[in-house]
Write a protein that holds these residues in place. Structure first.
Motif, PDB file in Angstrom:
ATOM      1  N   ASN A 146       0.824  -1.214   0.000  1.00  0.00           N
ATOM      2  CA  ASN A 146       0.000   0.000   0.000  1.00  0.00           C
ATOM      3  C   ASN A 146       0.860   1.268   0.000  1.00  0.00           C
ATOM      4  N   ASP A 147       0.945   1.981   1.121  1.00  0.00           N
ATOM      5  CA  ASP A 147       1.747   3.220   1.135  1.00  0.00           C
ATOM      6  C   ASP A 147       3.249   2.949   1.176  1.00  0.00           C
ATOM      7  N   TYR A 148       3.611   1.719   1.444  1.00  0.00           N
ATOM      8  CA  TYR A 148       5.026   1.350   1.587  1.00  0.00           C
ATOM      9  C   TYR A 148       5.552   0.663   0.329  1.00  0.00           C
ATOM     10  N   VAL A 149       6.830   0.916   0.029  1.00  0.00           N
ATOM     11  CA  VAL A 149       7.563   0.091  -0.933  1.00  0.00           C
ATOM     12  C   VAL A 149       8.791  -0.439  -0.182  1.00  0.00           C
ATOM     13  N   PHE A 150       8.834  -1.737   0.021  1.00  0.00           N
ATOM     14  CA  PHE A 150       9.994  -2.372   0.656  1.00  0.00           C
ATOM     15  C   PHE A 150      10.947  -2.817  -0.449  1.00  0.00           C
ATOM     16  N   ILE A 151      12.239  -2.503  -0.287  1.00  0.00           N
ATOM     17  CA  ILE A 151      13.213  -2.853  -1.326  1.00  0.00           C
ATOM     18  C   ILE A 151      14.425  -3.553  -0.711  1.00  0.00           C
ATOM     19  N   GLY A 152      14.736  -4.733  -1.240  1.00  0.00           N
ATOM     20  CA  GLY A 152      15.946  -5.429  -0.815  1.00  0.00           C
ATOM     21  C   GLY A 152      17.150  -4.871  -1.552  1.00  0.00           C
ATOM     22  N   THR A 153      18.274  -4.742  -0.849  1.00  0.00           N
ATOM     23  CA  THR A 153      19.490  -4.218  -1.476  1.00  0.00           C
ATOM     24  C   THR A 153      20.697  -4.882  -0.811  1.00  0.00           C
ATOM     25  N   TYR A 154      21.859  -4.457  -1.216  1.00  0.00           N
ATOM     26  CA  TYR A 154      23.090  -4.915  -0.562  1.00  0.00           C
ATOM     27  C   TYR A 154      23.999  -3.706  -0.436  1.00  0.00           C
ATOM     28  N   LYS A 155      24.364  -3.367   0.812  1.00  0.00           N
ATOM     29  CA  LYS A 155      25.129  -2.142   1.052  1.00  0.00           C
ATOM     30  C   LYS A 155      26.621  -2.374   1.207  1.00  0.00           C
ATOM     31  N   GLY A 156      27.056  -3.626   1.043  1.00  0.00           N
ATOM     32  CA  GLY A 156      28.482  -3.916   1.201  1.00  0.00           C
ATOM     33  C   GLY A 156      29.322  -3.193   0.158  1.00  0.00           C
TER      34      GLY A 156
END
Length: 304
Positions: free
Chosen positions: A142-152
């Motif tokens: 809904n109001d959220y977009v969850f995004i997987g990432t890698y910060k290494g």
């Protein structure tokens, strides 16, 4: 024209692109593997056969037919893996975003161009080259977009790192009214049991307020706690390391109360039924050997 509309993972599905296993090509060579799970099965001689994967995808398609969902399939490319349509593009609200995928996979986008042609061209975007983002890392709530990432800092060394922080920022700019939250995922090139290839390998919402989650898929405990606080611990089904490896969190919702799941996911399927869900069980264990499952094989276009 296709009037796109996707605001979450669980509203009633009306139209979807389902991948294809036909003319999938020979078993890849070791150096051609994109992920550690495929590599494991290539080495073991247990990599899935085209005929078995076609049967599994046909079973998935049959469930869509049962619920009167309009299904698009990619155009056929000889000797080419076209199963995982989730990677190549995704819809947020009424915008179709083309992914910048691994260069070897570019033709997968060409194979669904006939679908993209049905969308108003101002609603189709392609991020600039330095932006990496794949649909498996993008989860709508809904109001959220969850995004997987890698910060290494070693991001570029990982073929399993598919979405970078430029990808997260791109979505933030494109959807200023959404709450965009990124999650730093655990990656491994060699051990599939410690590799969250995409966000949907360690988390996915189901129903209105529930979710499936794998705590150790997140590099930072704070990211895991963010979801626990948002959903409530009692609403989350916690999976174990081996269940994550078998892709328990990669089910697919046709409606708020209808979930398509792998028939061997007994513990999860029992929990879902106890929570009032209709569970459509299908065989998908062969496709799972490529580190992708039900959500990975779909690209939703329209939900109510």
């Amino acid at each position: 024209m296709l009037q796109l509309n996707v605001k979450n993972e669980t509203s009633r599905l009306r139209a979807v692109v389902l991948g294809s296993a036909v003319h999938n090509g020979p078993t890849p060579l070791v150096h051609e593997a994109y992920d550690p799970k495929s590599l494991e099965h290539i080495k073991a001689g247990t990599y899935p056969l085209e005929k078995d994967m076609i049967v599994e995808m046909d079973a998935f398609n049959a469930v869509f037919q049962k619920y009167d969902v309009e299904v698009y399939r990619p155009e056929m490319i000889e000797d080419y893996n076209q199963i995982f349509t989730r990677d190549i593009g995704f819809v947020i609200d009424d915008i179709f975003i083309k992914s910048n995928i691994l260069p070897d996979r570019e033709h997968e986008l060409d194979a669904i161009q006939y679908v993209i042609n049905e969308i108003d061209s101002i609603k189709v975007v392609r991020p600039p080259e330095e932006v990496h983002i794949e649909g498996g890392d993008v989860m709508l709530w809904n109001d959220y977009v969850f995004i997987g990432t890698y910060k290494g800092s070693d991001y570029k060394d990982y073929i399993t790192a598919r979405t970078n922080m430029q990808g997260v920022n791109y979505i933030k700019e494109l959807f200023p009214n959404k709450i965009v939250k990124e999650f730093d995922l655990v990656k491994s090139k060699i051990e599939a049991r410690d590799n969250a290839l995409h966000l949907d390998c360690c988390f996915q919402p189901v129903g209105k307020d529930k979710g499936i989650i794998y705590k150790r898929g997140f590099r930072e405990e704070a990211d895991y706690m963010y979801l626990v606080n948002l959903f409530g611990k009692e609403n989350l089904f916690h999976i174990e390391r081996n269940e994550m490896y078998n892709m328990f969190s990669n089910v697919f919702s046709i409606d708020e109360n209808i979930v398509v799941s792998e028939k061997n996911f007994t513990r999860l399927n029992n929990w879902l039924r106890a929570k009032g869900f209709i569970v459509e069980e299908i065989p998908y264990a062969e496709i799972a050997k490529q580190e992708g499952l039900l959500r990975c094989s779909t690209l939703p276009l329209i939900r109510d």
